[in-house]
Design a protein around this motif. Sequence first.
Motif, mmCIF file in Angstrom:
data_model
loop_
_atom_site.group_PDB
_atom_site.id
_atom_site.type_symbol
_atom_site.label_atom_id
_atom_site.label_comp_id
_atom_site.label_asym_id
_atom_site.label_seq_id
_atom_site.Cartn_x
_atom_site.Cartn_y
_atom_site.Cartn_z
ATOM 1 N N LYS A 89 0.833 -1.203 0.000
ATOM 2 C CA LYS A 89 0.000 0.000 0.000
ATOM 3 C C LYS A 89 0.872 1.259 0.000
ATOM 4 N N ARG A 90 0.406 2.264 -0.752
ATOM 5 C CA ARG A 90 1.072 3.565 -0.811
ATOM 6 C C ARG A 90 0.169 4.587 -0.116
ATOM 7 N N LEU A 91 0.676 5.235 0.926
ATOM 8 C CA LEU A 91 -0.099 6.204 1.683
ATOM 9 C C LEU A 91 0.626 7.551 1.728
ATOM 10 N N PHE A 92 -0.159 8.632 1.979
ATOM 11 C CA PHE A 92 0.391 9.986 2.006
ATOM 12 C C PHE A 92 0.019 10.657 3.331
ATOM 13 N N TYR A 93 0.959 11.487 3.849
ATOM 14 C CA TYR A 93 0.728 12.175 5.121
ATOM 15 C C TYR A 93 1.187 13.630 5.025
ATOM 16 N N ARG A 94 0.469 14.506 5.787
ATOM 17 C CA ARG A 94 0.914 15.892 5.918
ATOM 18 C C ARG A 94 1.953 15.964 7.026
ATOM 19 N N MET A 95 2.963 16.775 6.788
ATOM 20 C CA MET A 95 4.061 16.911 7.748
ATOM 21 C C MET A 95 4.006 18.284 8.440
ATOM 22 N N PRO A 96 4.429 18.339 9.704
ATOM 23 C CA PRO A 96 5.052 17.263 10.482
ATOM 24 C C PRO A 96 4.071 16.500 11.359
ATOM 25 N N GLY A 97 2.780 16.849 11.315
ATOM 26 C CA GLY A 97 1.847 16.241 12.246
ATOM 27 C C GLY A 97 1.591 14.776 11.985
ATOM 28 N N GLY A 98 1.609 14.374 10.708
ATOM 29 C CA GLY A 98 1.406 12.970 10.373
ATOM 30 C C GLY A 98 -0.021 12.612 10.038
ATOM 31 N N LYS A 99 -0.879 13.633 9.715
ATOM 32 C CA LYS A 99 -2.260 13.330 9.355
ATOM 33 C C LYS A 99 -2.317 12.759 7.940
ATOM 34 N N GLU A 100 -3.063 11.665 7.781
ATOM 35 C CA GLU A 100 -3.132 10.992 6.477
ATOM 36 C C GLU A 100 -3.906 11.819 5.465
ATOM 37 N N VAL A 101 -3.412 11.880 4.231
ATOM 38 C CA VAL A 101 -4.072 12.589 3.129
ATOM 39 C C VAL A 101 -4.899 11.573 2.351
ATOM 40 N N THR A 102 -6.213 11.760 2.359
ATOM 41 C CA THR A 102 -7.092 10.826 1.638
ATOM 42 C C THR A 102 -7.604 11.409 0.328
ATOM 43 N N ASN A 103 -7.476 12.729 0.175
ATOM 44 C CA ASN A 103 -7.907 13.383 -1.058
ATOM 45 C C ASN A 103 -6.757 13.354 -2.071
ATOM 46 N N LYS A 104 -6.900 12.558 -3.117
ATOM 47 C CA LYS A 104 -5.836 12.397 -4.101
ATOM 48 C C LYS A 104 -5.520 13.691 -4.833
ATOM 49 N N GLU A 105 -6.499 14.570 -4.957
ATOM 50 C CA GLU A 105 -6.273 15.831 -5.648
ATOM 51 C C GLU A 105 -5.232 16.677 -4.918
ATOM 52 N N GLU A 106 -5.156 16.539 -3.607
ATOM 53 C CA GLU A 106 -4.234 17.341 -2.799
ATOM 54 C C GLU A 106 -2.773 17.026 -3.121
ATOM 55 N N ILE A 107 -2.512 15.791 -3.419
ATOM 56 C CA ILE A 107 -1.100 15.396 -3.664
ATOM 57 C C ILE A 107 -0.816 15.175 -5.159
ATOM 58 N N LYS A 108 -1.794 15.546 -6.003
ATOM 59 C CA LYS A 108 -1.641 15.296 -7.435
ATOM 60 C C LYS A 108 -0.438 16.010 -8.037
ATOM 61 N N GLY A 109 -0.186 17.244 -7.658
ATOM 62 C CA GLY A 109 0.916 18.011 -8.249
ATOM 63 C C GLY A 109 2.181 18.006 -7.431
ATOM 64 N N VAL A 110 2.252 17.145 -6.412
ATOM 65 C CA VAL A 110 3.419 17.135 -5.517
ATOM 66 C C VAL A 110 4.631 16.551 -6.249
ATOM 67 N N HIS A 111 5.773 17.230 -6.107
ATOM 68 C CA HIS A 111 7.029 16.711 -6.653
ATOM 69 C C HIS A 111 7.825 16.101 -5.506
ATOM 70 N N TRP A 112 8.267 14.872 -5.707
ATOM 71 C CA TRP A 112 8.966 14.158 -4.647
ATOM 72 C C TRP A 112 10.464 14.385 -4.754
ATOM 73 N N ALA A 113 11.083 14.685 -3.628
ATOM 74 C CA ALA A 113 12.517 15.001 -3.609
ATOM 75 C C ALA A 113 13.348 13.805 -4.032
ATOM 76 N N SER A 114 12.882 12.607 -3.712
ATOM 77 C CA SER A 114 13.558 11.363 -4.129
ATOM 78 C C SER A 114 12.475 10.367 -4.485
ATOM 79 N N TRP A 115 12.859 9.333 -5.216
ATOM 80 C CA TRP A 115 11.898 8.250 -5.466
ATOM 81 C C TRP A 115 12.557 6.933 -5.098
ATOM 82 N N THR A 116 12.204 6.441 -3.908
ATOM 83 C CA THR A 116 12.724 5.140 -3.457
ATOM 84 C C THR A 116 11.589 4.179 -3.124
#
Length: 1049
Positions: A474-501
């Motif tokens: 499973k792939r999950l997303f969280y807001r930092m630094p609190g750690g609340k899970e992001v369930t709305n896919k639109e929120e992370i749609k344009g996110v650029h990841w600093a690394s891909w591991t």
Amino acid sequence: MAARSAPSCHLRLEWVYGYRGHQCRNNLYYTAAKEIVYFVAGVGVVYSPREHRQKFYRGHSDDIISLALHPERVLVATGQVGKEPYICVWDSYTVQTISVLKDVHTHGIACLAFDLEGQRLVSVGLDSKNAVCVWDWKRGRMLSMAPGHTDRIFDISWDLYQPNKLVSCGVKHIKFWSLCGNALTPKRGVFGKTGDLQTILCLACARDEMTYSGALNGDIYVWKGINLIRTIQGAHTAGIFSMNACEEGFATGGRDGCIRLWDLTFKPITVIDLRETDQGYKGLSVRSVCWRGDHILVGTQDSEIFEIVVHERNKPFLIMQGHCEGELWALAIHPTKPLAVTGSDDRSVRIWSLVDHALIARCNMEEPIRCAAVNVDGIHLALGMKDGSFTVLRVRDMTEVVHIKDRKEAIHELKYSPDGTYLAVGCNDSSVDIYGVAQRYKKFGECVGSLSFITHLDWSSDSRYLQTNDGNGKRLFYRMPGGKEVTNKEEIKGVHWASWTCVSGVEVNGIWPKYSDTNDINSVDGNYIGQVLVTADDYGIVKLFRYPCLRKGAKFKKYIGHSAHVTNVRWSHDYQWVISIGGADHSVFQWKFIPERKLKDALHIAPQESLADSNSDESDSDLSDVPELDSEIEQETQLTYRRQVYKEDLPQLKEQYKEKQSGTSKRRIRAPGNSIRLHFVHGYRGYDCRSNLFYTQIGEIVYHVAAVGVIYNRQQNTQRFYLGHDDDILCLAMHPLKDYVATGQVGRDPSVHIWDTETVKPLSILKGCHQCGVCAVDFSADGKRLASVGIDDSHSVVLWDWRKGEKLSIARGSKDKIFVVKMNPYVPDKLITAGIKHMKFWRRAGGGLIGRKGYIGTLGKTDSMMCAVYGWTEEMAFSGTSTGDVCIWRDIFLVKTVKAHDGPVFSMHSLEKGFVTGGKDGVVALWDDSFERCLKTYAIKRAALAPGSKGLLLEDNPSIRAISLGHGHILVGTKNGEILEVDKNGPITLLVQGHMEGEVWGLATHPYLPICATVSDDKTLRIWDLSPSHCMLAVRKLKKDPFNILSSM
């Protein structure tokens, strides 16, 4: 298409950190060039101390566990573990395979030794009987074999002063062997009252039937013949693992960390205690020792290699270091320097210089280390421990900053945020904790959305989001630094990841092979600049994909060397290198990244260093890299010859039927007294075969149809038959003297028959190596050897001494279909195979065949090869492609392509000064000797048929499947089952005809005339003359299902 094709960049193995000291012994030697040879994981390493350079032998497929050096100190023999383990004999200068010895041992090869002359090699297996085997290694032949012992054998050696004597030792035994003919006879050593029955760990032979052996209790036992005559007590204070004989005397190394030197009569010379030296430590255990002149090589249990100069014995030089014990999982890269950090279950964290290829720092921790991360400024190093804690060290001096234990289960992954503010720590208990770096790692938040253990983490470039993977995939997303899970896919749609591991996600869908498990891929790292992705998996393979890798079934390049699961892989900070680590093999591999633009330059490097070194079989994959297959080829690749019942099963089935019927009282019916004899066969198998049509020495024509080999006399219009096969014949080859023929058939245990064209009797039958069928055969230029290719899953390639019925060499050919095999007319140990996305150049190495894929470079894309021949030198080869080109090869490199036909080139024949080709376009073309000029073409058309033809051509320009020359004519076989003879001046004579693919079911004979009619799945109705003219009188294409059309005739 590009998204699914393999990347055009490349990795080349540059350095291997580590040495296999655990569970091995006597595996470290000086070569004649004063280089050092040893092994780690599945790689043989040749290290030059003067140049600080490594060369690699990579012919093994699993852990190497044994090594022997040839008396001339140039050749090396290595043995591996595995279900079907094999021995490789290779050259330490060129790191090329000389011989492969296989098909005898199981589980693994525990020890190896050359005899004094270097002609024979002895090996000991890890099977239940610890089999001892003597080889003529150059020929790849086993000379003798015998059960070794009921318990483990640790060492074996030839008696260098008695050529047919050997000595082996192991758990509570020592045996003295005599080789007489092919019989290997042992006598157990007699301990008597001179010494206790001991486990013997190592041995060395001396003059006058003297043998010295090292025991588990640290004593040396001295033997005369088979009797123990004295003991040297307390030679070491613990088990003696290694003993090396040289001109100066003997060297022994033990578990006590000491090296002892002895003279030729085993009187002590000196003692070197490595534990007391500058580089020594408590618990050091010696596993291998080699004494040469004033230098001594020492290999330890903890994966270190020391070099000692005898007159400076207190200052050993540490040549190589590596991890040991447990598994190696932790890997991190310094963000600004060419440094890699590794941590292991051996509780050590190590920093390696990627430029100097050296260990520059080491620190021992209290707990096994499972993951590591370096913060963005390169100051802090965080280590995740197996006990649920994590420790932060200062990189410059490896001192502790903080140690925190908030969890009780192992920490699998940790990563600093790109802005350096936070550290995310992923645990086996499925949680991710967020710590503030500036606040001395105070806990800021917790991510608890996962239901399984955390495997991978990635921060967004702005440090606002974290993505995780867990053991369920499973792939999950969280807001930092609190750690609340992001369930709305639109929120992370344009996110650029600093690394891909992360191994899960749309961006890496294509890295997963079919039927793979969620945890088969252990690590991923993306190179955004080069748009390439590197992966590490449970099968010991490092792979390169394009990035992003969106579509399933993406193609890749793969690199072997690690023997077990590859646990982690990372790009260096500047993307110059890829670092991979092996779990159970404890090794660290450093790969040089060669971008696409530099690949041309790499071609000027020796093939072993540039291509064969890192690229293994099937590394450039598959159909998405090539144009769409021609319909004819597509149809042929989908043909299957697997059957539930083979003809060879029929006798057994008949017996079973008779047994069932034996209880009934039916009267047995006697067979009739009359018989029938085969008189004439209409047809030729062309629809799924090629190059199966030849002139004999006296000008007759030999070919095959059904299970019959046919010899056709075109002057008399008569046939003779070879009827030795019991199932469909699929391939045919002519002996260079044109008097013998080889044919291969379908079958559960398919056979190859070599038979005489004059007597039509078999000379030799070869079987036992292929499954399902034999699809290609070819004779060597001297006629003594035969190559065959099977249609089993790996399309095995076998080289035979056909007169003796002896298999000389065998190898896996390709997972895709092979159409042709051709033996080199100049070098009998070389051959080529061609097929679907496949052009491979082979050479014999003892009992194995070493294959290298043809390198296309920038001259074209991977294509399917339908035919192949050798040219005017041993290095030149030519192949016909599915797109109508002829490829010209020098060694393994494609040097030129020439457009030859419209559509696939199915057949090619080489002449003394030129070539003849035939293709799907129905054209026969004559070429000069370099394919620069087409001299003449012949189109196969009905209008060109000569009056003496034995029938009617079904269509103009039929697809040509076979071409042969002789007796002033060109012989042509077509897909439509026709054989034609082309006069070089133009006229074409039709000699033989038959139905094509599918089955023939309809048959009717004329009530008054000597004719019959047949219909087939090829949708043709044909009328045949049964008189001596044996020709087809008429043919008609049908538009509807032909079944039952003949019922009214």
